[in-house]
Design an enzyme around this catalytic site. Sequence first.
Site, PDB file in Angstrom:
ATOM      1  N   HIS A 293      -1.907  -5.200   1.206  1.00  0.00           N
ATOM      2  CA  HIS A 293      -3.665  -5.993   1.647  1.00  0.00           C
ATOM      3  C   HIS A 293      -2.596  -7.661   0.975  1.00  0.00           C
ATOM      4  O   HIS A 293      -1.646  -7.988  -0.335  1.00  0.00           O
ATOM      5  CB  HIS A 293      -3.743  -5.339   0.129  1.00  0.00           C
ATOM      6  CG  HIS A 293      -5.223  -6.176  -0.300  1.00  0.00           C
ATOM      7  ND1 HIS A 293      -6.451  -6.323   0.389  1.00  0.00           N
ATOM      8  CD2 HIS A 293      -5.698  -7.059  -1.264  1.00  0.00           C
ATOM      9  CE1 HIS A 293      -7.020  -6.622  -0.572  1.00  0.00           C
ATOM     10  NE2 HIS A 293      -6.573  -7.046  -1.355  1.00  0.00           N
TER      11      HIS A 293
ATOM     12  N   ARG B 122      -1.873 -13.808   4.428  1.00  0.00           N
ATOM     13  CA  ARG B 122      -2.547 -13.338   5.270  1.00  0.00           C
ATOM     14  C   ARG B 122      -1.787 -13.468   6.392  1.00  0.00           C
ATOM     15  O   ARG B 122      -1.893 -12.302   7.337  1.00  0.00           O
ATOM     16  CB  ARG B 122      -3.802 -13.353   5.211  1.00  0.00           C
ATOM     17  CG  ARG B 122      -4.757 -14.129   4.310  1.00  0.00           C
ATOM     18  CD  ARG B 122      -5.400 -12.700   4.184  1.00  0.00           C
ATOM     19  NE  ARG B 122      -6.732 -11.922   5.342  1.00  0.00           N
ATOM     20  CZ  ARG B 122      -6.843 -10.831   5.362  1.00  0.00           C
ATOM     21  NH1 ARG B 122      -6.733 -10.215   4.117  1.00  0.00           N
ATOM     22  NH2 ARG B 122      -7.579 -10.500   6.307  1.00  0.00           N
TER      23      ARG B 122
ATOM     24  N   TYR C 185     -11.956  -1.222  -3.309  1.00  0.00           N
ATOM     25  CA  TYR C 185     -12.855  -2.297  -2.143  1.00  0.00           C
ATOM     26  C   TYR C 185     -14.182  -1.596  -2.117  1.00  0.00           C
ATOM     27  O   TYR C 185     -14.538  -1.875  -1.176  1.00  0.00           O
ATOM     28  CB  TYR C 185     -12.086  -1.212  -1.519  1.00  0.00           C
ATOM     29  CG  TYR C 185     -10.505  -1.094  -0.520  1.00  0.00           C
ATOM     30  CD1 TYR C 185     -10.762  -2.007  -0.285  1.00  0.00           C
ATOM     31  CD2 TYR C 185      -9.768  -0.199  -0.433  1.00  0.00           C
ATOM     32  CE1 TYR C 185      -9.221  -3.054   0.675  1.00  0.00           C
ATOM     33  CE2 TYR C 185      -8.592  -0.967  -0.219  1.00  0.00           C
ATOM     34  CZ  TYR C 185      -8.440  -2.178   0.874  1.00  0.00           C
ATOM     35  OH  TYR C 185      -6.943  -2.620   1.027  1.00  0.00           O
TER      36      TYR C 185
ATOM     37  N   ASN D   1      -1.575  -0.208   7.135  1.00  0.00           N
ATOM     38  CA  ASN D   1      -1.337  -0.997   7.514  1.00  0.00           C
ATOM     39  C   ASN D   1      -0.314  -1.925   6.612  1.00  0.00           C
ATOM     40  O   ASN D   1       0.102  -3.003   6.231  1.00  0.00           O
ATOM     41  CB  ASN D   1      -2.009  -2.075   8.296  1.00  0.00           C
ATOM     42  CG  ASN D   1      -3.896  -2.481   7.366  1.00  0.00           C
ATOM     43  OD1 ASN D   1      -3.279  -1.808   6.329  1.00  0.00           O
ATOM     44  ND2 ASN D   1      -4.609  -2.804   7.734  1.00  0.00           N
TER      45      ASN D   1
ATOM     46  N   GLU E 261     -10.314  -9.835  -7.702  1.00  0.00           N
ATOM     47  CA  GLU E 261      -8.570  -8.636  -7.625  1.00  0.00           C
ATOM     48  C   GLU E 261      -7.638  -9.330  -8.370  1.00  0.00           C
ATOM     49  O   GLU E 261      -7.319  -7.890  -8.464  1.00  0.00           O
ATOM     50  CB  GLU E 261      -8.257  -8.466  -5.941  1.00  0.00           C
ATOM     51  CG  GLU E 261      -9.661  -8.410  -4.891  1.00  0.00           C
ATOM     52  CD  GLU E 261      -8.857  -8.948  -3.164  1.00  0.00           C
ATOM     53  OE1 GLU E 261      -7.847  -9.175  -3.481  1.00  0.00           O
ATOM     54  OE2 GLU E 261      -8.871  -8.270  -3.169  1.00  0.00           O
TER      55      GLU E 261
ATOM     56  N   LYS F 251       0.729  -1.126  -0.036  1.00  0.00           N
ATOM     57  CA  LYS F 251       0.124   0.017   0.021  1.00  0.00           C
ATOM     58  C   LYS F 251       1.075   1.077   0.241  1.00  0.00           C
ATOM     59  O   LYS F 251       2.126   1.540   0.014  1.00  0.00           O
ATOM     60  CB  LYS F 251      -0.942  -0.372   1.039  1.00  0.00           C
ATOM     61  CG  LYS F 251      -1.904  -1.286   0.994  1.00  0.00           C
ATOM     62  CD  LYS F 251      -2.674  -1.002   2.232  1.00  0.00           C
ATOM     63  CE  LYS F 251      -3.718  -2.277   2.649  1.00  0.00           C
ATOM     64  NZ  LYS F 251      -4.700  -1.764   3.378  1.00  0.00           N
TER      65      LYS F 251
END
Length: 138
Positions: free
Chosen positions: A115, A85, A49, A112, A126, A9
């Site tokens: 993604h 993840r 999103y 954060n 995505e 990000k």
Amino acid sequence: MQRTLSIVKPDGVQKNLIGEVISRFEKKGLRIKALKMLHVTKEQAKKFYIVHKEKPFYDDLTNFLSEGPIVVMVIEGEDAIAKVRETMGATNPKEAAPGTIRADFATDIERNIVHGSDSPESAAYEIPFFFSAVEIMD
Ligand code: IDP
Ligand code: MG
């Protein structure tokens, strides 16, 4: 074999963490199958999103994703979705396990760093959002 989409990000790019993020995925045995840097518009961020459109943080989140360059990548491997993840850590860095990307580098629950698709269904939305078939290596 499973494919997933990950993004460094704008905060991750700004903090010079592109290589760090990619390296952590590679060290888990995952392979990069497509990669590029781009700067999305607010409208594109809103579309990416769209699942969060009813959330109170949707406007801030889409401003954030469009504030600067990002690096998007397709990652492949066994259980790639779960492995990415796990490597990222929990959304809120205060809850992220030690040694995860978010625990080590995230500013807060919004900024954060990274993604990762959360399910095969998300990955199926995505990945083609950013990459055409000829841009993904076999
Ligand atoms: P994820 O990135 O861990 O899958 P999601 O719940 O899908 O987390 O949220 C998408 C992104 O929206 C998060 O990574 C974070 O940047 C932002 N976000 C999530 N929850 C909040 C919040 O409560 N406040 C502000 N931003 C949030
Ligand atoms: Mg998510």
